[in-house]
Design an enzyme around this catalytic site. Structure first.
Site, PDB file in Angstrom:
ATOM      1  N   LEU A 187      -2.393   2.525  18.288  1.00 19.67           N
ATOM      2  CA  LEU A 187      -1.914   3.867  18.610  1.00 19.67           C
ATOM      3  C   LEU A 187      -2.554   4.348  19.909  1.00 19.67           C
ATOM      4  CD1 LEU A 187      -2.117   5.232  14.996  1.00 19.67           C
ATOM      5  CD2 LEU A 187      -0.003   4.933  16.325  1.00 19.67           C
TER       6      LEU A 187
ATOM      7  N   ASP B 124      -9.777  -0.486  14.252  1.00 17.01           N
ATOM      8  CA  ASP B 124     -10.631  -0.693  13.071  1.00 17.01           C
ATOM      9  C   ASP B 124     -12.051  -0.177  13.321  1.00 17.01           C
ATOM     10  OD1 ASP B 124      -8.455  -1.917  11.849  1.00 17.01           O
ATOM     11  OD2 ASP B 124      -9.019  -3.913  12.555  1.00 17.01           O
TER      12      ASP B 124
ATOM     13  N   ARG C   6       3.817   2.483  25.377  1.00 17.35           N
ATOM     14  CA  ARG C   6       3.128   2.953  24.164  1.00 17.35           C
ATOM     15  C   ARG C   6       3.131   4.477  24.043  1.00 17.35           C
ATOM     16  NH1 ARG C   6      -2.624   2.434  22.713  1.00 17.35           N
ATOM     17  NH2 ARG C   6      -2.970   1.382  24.663  1.00 17.35           N
TER      18      ARG C   6
ATOM     19  N   MET D 116       1.069  -2.548  12.549  1.00 21.43           N
ATOM     20  CA  MET D 116       0.476  -3.559  13.416  1.00 21.43           C
ATOM     21  C   MET D 116       0.477  -3.210  14.905  1.00 21.43           C
ATOM     22  SD  MET D 116      -0.608  -5.385  11.072  1.00 21.43           S
ATOM     23  CE  MET D 116      -1.275  -6.852  11.850  1.00 21.43           C
TER      24      MET D 116
ATOM     25  N   HIS E 129      -8.284  -1.244   5.810  1.00 28.95           N
ATOM     26  CA  HIS E 129      -8.553  -2.557   6.413  1.00 28.95           C
ATOM     27  C   HIS E 129      -9.118  -3.493   5.348  1.00 28.95           C
ATOM     28  CE1 HIS E 129      -9.396  -5.382   9.589  1.00 28.95           C
ATOM     29  NE2 HIS E 129     -10.597  -5.558   9.060  1.00 28.95           N
TER      30      HIS E 129
ATOM     31  N   ASN F  42       0.831  -1.213   0.000  1.00 27.42           N
ATOM     32  CA  ASN F  42       0.000   0.000   0.000  1.00 27.42           C
ATOM     33  C   ASN F  42       0.857   1.250   0.000  1.00 27.42           C
ATOM     34  OD1 ASN F  42      -3.079  -0.451   0.176  1.00 27.42           O
ATOM     35  ND2 ASN F  42      -2.189  -2.079   1.428  1.00 27.42           N
TER      36      ASN F  42
ATOM     37  N   GLU G 240      -7.316  -2.261  -2.784  1.00 25.99           N
ATOM     38  CA  GLU G 240      -6.658  -1.366  -1.816  1.00 25.99           C
ATOM     39  C   GLU G 240      -5.751  -0.357  -2.507  1.00 25.99           C
ATOM     40  OE1 GLU G 240      -6.391  -3.850   2.337  1.00 25.99           O
ATOM     41  OE2 GLU G 240      -4.604  -3.768   1.116  1.00 25.99           O
TER      42      GLU G 240
HETATM   43  C1  GRF Z   1      -3.285  -4.489   3.997  1.00 21.11           C
HETATM   44  O1  GRF Z   1      -4.044  -5.574   3.536  1.00 21.11           O
HETATM   45  C2  GRF Z   1      -4.119  -3.560   4.836  1.00 21.11           C
HETATM   46  O2  GRF Z   1      -5.464  -3.616   4.529  1.00 21.11           O
HETATM   47  C3  GRF Z   1      -3.891  -4.067   6.238  1.00 21.11           C
HETATM   48  O3  GRF Z   1      -2.573  -4.525   6.250  1.00 21.11           O
HETATM   49  C4  GRF Z   1      -2.196  -4.942   4.952  1.00 21.11           C
HETATM   50  C5  GRF Z   1      -0.880  -4.290   4.648  1.00 21.11           C
HETATM   51  O4  GRF Z   1      -0.320  -4.785   3.467  1.00 21.11           O
HETATM   52  N1  GRF Z   1      -4.137  -3.014   7.206  1.00 21.11           N
HETATM   53  P1  GRF Z   1       0.904  -4.052   2.806  1.00 21.11           P
HETATM   54  O5  GRF Z   1       2.025  -4.002   3.856  1.00 21.11           O
HETATM   55  O6  GRF Z   1       0.476  -2.678   2.403  1.00 21.11           O
HETATM   56  O7  GRF Z   1       1.280  -4.898   1.653  1.00 21.11           O
END
Ligand code: GRF
Length: 215
Positions: free
Chosen positions: A104, A156, A76, A101, A120, A25, A185
């Site tokens: 926040l 989310d 955190r 991952m 997401h 992404n 995406e």
């Molecule tokens: C994506 O599928 C996004 O929807 C989720 O994490 C994934 C990240 O993939 N939050 P990438 O690292 O952008 O390939």
């Protein structure tokens, strides 16, 4: 002398992208900025994982990228203060979570309220969490999709900017579904970022009204 690429141009608003993994992404955002489909520049990329391929993608695009080690901070809040400082130093207007991952802190969300986007791989509120693709398949869902939303204090959860459905075919595997979701995406995330940057997203509680882009 080579001319400055659009991506490196200072004319456009700055994005900060937070990633933990592959960064496909991030790549889509970088590509959209480079070709002018997204009128923004990626000013900084931060990862909480040293080995995230996303960091290499950023470096290849000439974007400052750093690994910020969560273990080097007391907790955190302290970690997020370090993120805020780096993002502010880069003049970031909008923060894009792209497979980041970590949850926040409320402090981070408060600081950038209404300016943090997350993507997401499901149609929220269905299948939140880190296993969304697996969960949709295991549930036997016939349709899943992609959601881009503003991040809030819950995972989310924030107001939805954009959603697109993706059908689940018979015999679909996690790999085939991931590929289908990624295609969507990579197209819609830059679109949602542009919508927010243009001020075309009017947030009222959970509801977000989207004004069309001028032609
Ligand atoms: C994506 O599928 C996004 O929807 C989720 O994490 C994934 C990240 O993939 N939050 P990438 O690292 O952008 O390939």
């Amino acid at each position: 002398m080579p001319t400055k690429s659009r991506q490196s141009s200072g004319r456009f608003p700055a994005l900060g992208v937070l990633c933990s993994g592959q960064g496909t992404n991030l790549q889509a955002i970088l590509d959209a900025a480079r070709t002018g489909r997204l009128r923004a520049r990626v000013a900084v990329v931060i990862s909480d994982r040293a080995d995230a391929p996303a960091l290499a993608r950023a470096k290849r695009a000439g974007v400052p990228a750093s690994f910020v080690d969560p273990k080097a901070y007391a907790g955190r809040e302290a970690y997020d203060r370090a993120l805020i400082e780096r993002l502010e130093r880069a003049g970031v207007r909008v923060v894009c979570l792209a497979g980041f991952m970590r949850m926040l802190s409320p402090r981070f969300i408060r600081h950038f309220r209404g300016r943090v986007l997350n993507i997401h791989p499901a149609l929220l509120p269905a299948f939140p969490g880190a296993q969304a693709i697996h969960d949709a398949l295991a549930w036997g869902a016939k349709v899943t999709g992609v959601t881009v939303h503003l991040a809030d204090e819950q995972i989310d959860h924030g107001p939805i900017i954009l959603q697109e459905a993706v059908p689940i075919a018979p015999g679909e595997t996690q790999a085939t579904l991931l590929a289908k979701l990624h295609r969507v995406e990579h197209r819609v995330y830059p679109q949602a970022i542009q919508t927010l940057l243009d001020g075309r997203a009017a947030v009222r509680g959970r509801r977000v009204g989207i004004r069309r882009a001028p032609r």
